[in-house]
Design a protein around this motif. Structure first.
Motif, PDB file in Angstrom:
ATOM      1  N   PHE A  29       5.182   8.914  -6.915  1.00 37.38           N
ATOM      2  CA  PHE A  29       5.830   8.569  -5.657  1.00 37.38           C
ATOM      3  C   PHE A  29       4.822   8.694  -4.520  1.00 37.38           C
ATOM      4  N   PRO A  30       4.987   7.912  -3.473  1.00 38.68           N
ATOM      5  CA  PRO A  30       4.134   8.094  -2.299  1.00 38.68           C
ATOM      6  C   PRO A  30       4.187   9.532  -1.767  1.00 38.68           C
ATOM      7  N   SER A  31       5.337  10.176  -1.857  1.00 39.48           N
ATOM      8  CA  SER A  31       5.438  11.562  -1.376  1.00 39.48           C
ATOM      9  C   SER A  31       4.656  12.534  -2.255  1.00 39.48           C
ATOM     10  N   TRP A  69      14.530   5.686  -2.821  1.00 46.36           N
ATOM     11  CA  TRP A  69      13.551   4.596  -2.906  1.00 46.36           C
ATOM     12  C   TRP A  69      13.132   4.177  -1.510  1.00 46.36           C
ATOM     13  N   GLN A  70      14.136   4.018  -0.643  1.00 49.22           N
ATOM     14  CA  GLN A  70      13.858   3.565   0.715  1.00 49.22           C
ATOM     15  C   GLN A  70      12.897   4.533   1.411  1.00 49.22           C
ATOM     16  N   LYS A  71      13.146   5.816   1.284  1.00 51.36           N
ATOM     17  CA  LYS A  71      12.279   6.832   1.902  1.00 51.36           C
ATOM     18  C   LYS A  71      10.850   6.713   1.380  1.00 51.36           C
ATOM     19  N   GLU A  72      10.702   6.557   0.066  1.00 47.59           N
ATOM     20  CA  GLU A  72       9.365   6.455  -0.539  1.00 47.59           C
ATOM     21  C   GLU A  72       8.647   5.184  -0.088  1.00 47.59           C
ATOM     22  N   LEU A  73       9.367   4.074  -0.022  1.00 52.10           N
ATOM     23  CA  LEU A  73       8.749   2.821   0.421  1.00 52.10           C
ATOM     24  C   LEU A  73       8.349   2.895   1.893  1.00 52.10           C
ATOM     25  N   LYS A  82      -1.727   3.212  -1.425  1.00 48.52           N
ATOM     26  CA  LYS A  82      -0.991   3.241  -2.682  1.00 48.52           C
ATOM     27  C   LYS A  82      -1.860   3.967  -3.690  1.00 48.52           C
ATOM     28  N   ALA A  83      -1.246   4.366  -4.767  1.00 44.80           N
ATOM     29  CA  ALA A  83      -1.994   5.055  -5.815  1.00 44.80           C
ATOM     30  C   ALA A  83      -1.506   4.574  -7.169  1.00 44.80           C
ATOM     31  N   GLU A  84      -2.407   4.419  -8.052  1.00 43.10           N
ATOM     32  CA  GLU A  84      -2.067   4.147  -9.445  1.00 43.10           C
ATOM     33  C   GLU A  84      -1.856   5.504 -10.103  1.00 43.10           C
TER      34      GLU A  84
END
Length: 111
Positions: A29-31, A69-73, A82-84
């Protein structure tokens, strides 16, 4: 992820037979990036295409039923990176398999 769960606009006439409504987001996750201190050198800048896709995703009506999902986006949109999942190897070679995924599975770290 959205296509697996909700189907694509182009295939909407067959969405009922092509989707997996119970699918969950287990990956990075982005977080997670800041919380896990993923090295900045592992992060990829969002491309213009990525930014357009994010904007499009955030406008989709079903996202209202997925606040996580919305929070992460939105976090990804703000951070512009972004990260793989492979970037977790920069924390430790076995971090993904020994720590990250076992903890996500054990403690319910999915959306």
């Amino acid at each position: 992820m959205c296509i697996y769960k909700y189907g694509s606009v182009a295939m909407s006439f067959e969405a009922h037979s092509l989707t997996v409504p119970s699918v969950m987001w287990l990956g990075l996750f982005p977080s997670d990036l800041q919380r896990l201190r993923v090295p900045k050198s592992s992060l990829l800048p969002l491309t213009r295409t990525d930014e357009c896709k994010l904007s499009s995703l955030l406008k989709r009506p079903y996202l209202a039923s997925q606040p996580g999902w919305q929070k992460e986006l939105e976090l990804m949109q703000q951070s512009k990176v972004k990260a793989e999942i492979q970037s977790l190897a920069d924390i430790a070679p076995d971090f993904l398999t020994s720590i990250y995924l076992p903890n996500k599975l054990r403690y319910g770290g999915w959306l």
